[in-house]
Scaffold this active site. Structure first.
Site, short mmCIF file in Angstrom:
data_model
loop_
_atom_site.label_atom_id
_atom_site.label_comp_id
_atom_site.label_asym_id
_atom_site.label_seq_id
_atom_site.Cartn_x
_atom_site.Cartn_y
_atom_site.Cartn_z
N CYS A 383 -13.78 -15.94 -13.95
CA CYS A 383 -12.69 -14.89 -13.64
C CYS A 383 -11.71 -15.00 -12.77
O CYS A 383 -10.69 -15.77 -13.17
CB CYS A 383 -13.69 -13.49 -13.26
SG CYS A 383 -12.84 -12.03 -13.77
N HIS A 509 -17.74 -13.17 -17.10
CA HIS A 509 -18.90 -13.31 -16.05
C HIS A 509 -20.24 -13.92 -16.82
O HIS A 509 -21.01 -13.11 -17.08
CB HIS A 509 -19.08 -12.29 -15.30
CG HIS A 509 -17.94 -11.63 -14.37
ND1 HIS A 509 -18.03 -12.20 -13.23
CD2 HIS A 509 -17.11 -11.02 -14.52
CE1 HIS A 509 -16.89 -12.00 -12.50
NE2 HIS A 509 -16.09 -11.30 -13.50
N GLU A 511 -22.43 -15.38 -15.42
CA GLU A 511 -23.63 -15.40 -14.78
C GLU A 511 -24.68 -13.97 -15.07
O GLU A 511 -25.90 -14.11 -14.69
CB GLU A 511 -23.22 -15.15 -13.28
CG GLU A 511 -22.59 -13.93 -12.73
CD GLU A 511 -21.15 -13.73 -12.82
OE1 GLU A 511 -20.66 -14.79 -13.64
OE2 GLU A 511 -20.41 -13.36 -11.95
#
Ligand code: GLN
Length: 534
Positions: A383, A509, A511
């Site tokens: 990001c 993202h 994650e």
């Protein structure tokens, strides 16, 4: 009929209610039941989106674009189910719904009160989760500690649910602390007794206790708790401190918490498929190698601000039987011109720049990215990390010295990162983030394609600014490959630099989609490159 399991907390905060809730859900799922999870947060913010990560930790984003508490990340990592907007409810969200209804006249002239109007709204959220998910079990964690002013309305709503649905459909797990007192060298039950008393004063008798304790509790302690709290001994579960949170479901399984729940609900105790999780623990307990990866961020004093990123690195490490040690680096500290980057990154085999907002610390991050690029150190940008990677490249490789983002400089001569024209109009009306899942098309023969092995992916977003396509050509000429694009809006999603060993960054993202038993492809290849050094 849906069964409702509630997880409350007593004595102190930080006992691991979220992990308890997630572990119970995992065990029920492993016995073939469909589970769904939600968290109630008693604060007045409508969502944690505006809260400072240093105070509150990361904001976790669901696929449908809801900004939520970080506990939802634990839930998804444990149960491997995608949660949604029904999964995180704050007091602020409840109050704003009630006030909106009041303004519309929906209450037909009634005096609007905490009971029943606010409590009805809370109950609706629990029931809605059951209906919309179609789950057999909805597991709801109540943030805060029983006795707090903030959570009392939630507890009252749960009391009503217990009354409405009956003991055959509701199960209350209360997590508490059993402290060890040095000197008398004893584990003490009194704080737990008092906290259960608080809960009973509010009309709820818990069905099970999860006791956070430094050592396993003895039978005499369990008997005492059972007597004072009116809870069967077998429903008193130890949550002994562990090195690795993924151990907890196994510890609970061994103490049969899931069986206690199923027995109360008179549901079949189906075979548990838990081996895959035991295998994970065996892997985590027997990691053979170690690798250090630098994480350069501005909220590093609270590691929870990067919880999912840190977890994702560890997950990828598990796959390679390697312990990932994170070198936490405060990006601002790199801005000093005397800083010797070689020293800072001496043992770091990979450099990761995660997401973030605002201009503080960005020049430090840019220095770290330049260092990774020039020294052929594996790099992953997420990001803001991607935005800064293209800014660094534009400045130092393409010679666009003024390259920056309009997020940092309102009057920006070279806005490599900017708001899109249609966004500008909306932003003037209060600003908006691009949140949740968006599609990305992956270019063949790229590192991204090698990682994902498919050409269409869905990833979760949380950002406002975008790569400015006016600069695409010059960056491409200098060697950047735009390997992931959102075709609908022609937005850049992934960039990479093939002249480098492993240099990749994404606007989304990744994650949020990593799981302990299924590392995310981008983390997988980044950690692999960091371990192997190629
Ligand atoms: N601040 C940047 C933006 O709004 C990046 C956001 C992020 O890293 N999550 O676009």
């Amino acid at each position: 009929m849906t069964k409702y399991i509630f997880v409350t907390g007593g004595v102190v905060s930080g006992l691991g209610k979220g992990i308890t809730a997630a572990s119970v859900a995992l065990l029920l799922k492993s016995r073939g039941y469909k589970v769904f999870m939600q968290k109630f947060d008693p604060y007045i913010n409508v969502d944690p989106g505006t809260m400072n990560p240093i105070q509150h930790g990361e904001v976790y984003v669901t696929y449908d674009g809801c900004e939520t508490d970080l506990d939802l990340g634990h839930y998804e990592r444990f149960i491997d189910e995608e949660l949604n907007y029904t999964s995180n409810i704050t007091s602020g969200k409840i109050y704003s719904t009630v006030i909106e209804k009041e303004r519309k006249g929906d209450y037909l002239g009634a005096t609007v009160q905490m009971v029943p109007h606010v409590t009805n709204e809370i109950k609706n959220k629990v029931y809605e989760a059951g209906i919309s998910s179609g789950a057999e079990f909805v597991i709801t964690e109540i943030g805060g500690t029983v006795g707090d002013i903030e959570s009392s309305t939630f507890i009252e709503a749960l009391r009503q649910i217990q009354y409405e649905k009956g003991e055959e459909n509701t199960f209350f797990i209360h997590t508490t602390l059993i402290p060890y007192i040095f000197g008398s060298n004893e584990l003490k039950t009194k704080p737990t007794q008092n906290s259960v008393k608080d809960l009973r004063n509010m009309g709820i008798r818990p069905n099970a206790l999860v006791c956070r304790t430094p050592f396993p509790t003895s039978d005499s302690i369990k008997n005492k708790l059972s007597l004072f709290c009116s809870i069967p001994v077998e429903n008193i579960i130890d949550a002994v401190d562990v090195k690795n949170i993924y151990q907890i479901p196994i510890n609970f399984y061994n103490q049969k918490i899931d069986e206690a729940i199923l027995k109360q609900f008179k549901m079949p105790i189906k075979q548990a498929n838990i081996k895959y999780w035991q295998d994970l623990i065996d892997t985590v307990d027997n990691l053979k190698d170690e690798v250090e990866i630098a994480l350069v961020g501005k909220y590093v004093e609270l590691h929870d601000a990067y919880l999912s990123v840190a977890e994702s690195l560890r997950h990828a490490g598990y796959k390679y039987k390697t312990k990932v040690n994170i070198n936490w680096i405060d990006s601002e500290s790199l801005e000093d011109s005397n800083v010797d980057l070689k020293k800072v990154f001496k043992n770091s085999k990979g450099i990761l720049v995660p997401g973030g907002f605002g201009s503080r610390g960005i020049e430090g991050k840019i220095k770290a990215i330049k260092f990774a690029r020039e020294n052929n150190i594996p790099f992953l940008g997420i990001c803001l990390g991607m935005q800064l990677a293209v800014i660094e490249f534009a400045r130092n490789v393409c010679g666009i010295k003024e390259a920056s983002s309009t997020e940092f400089k309102e009057v920006c001569p070279e806005p490599i990162i900017d708001l899109m024209a249609d966004q500008k109009a909306i932003t003037n009306m209060g600003g908006t983030l691009r949140l949740g899942n968006y599609e990305c098309t992956i270019k063949p023969n790229t590192l991204a394609y090698e990682d994902y092995k498919q050409n269409k992916i869905l990833e979760r977003h949380r950002h406002r600014y975008e790569f400015n396509n006016k600069y695409k050509e010059i960056l491409e000429k200098n060697g950047i490959v735009f390997s992931g694009i959102n075709e609908q809006s022609n937005l850049v999603e992934i960039i990479e630099y093939p002249k480098h060993k492993h240099f990749i960054a994404c606007q989304f993202h990744p994650e949020f989609k990593s799981r302990p038993t299924k590392p995310h492809p981008l983390f997988d290849s980044f950690v692999k490159a960091s371990i192997k050094g190629d």
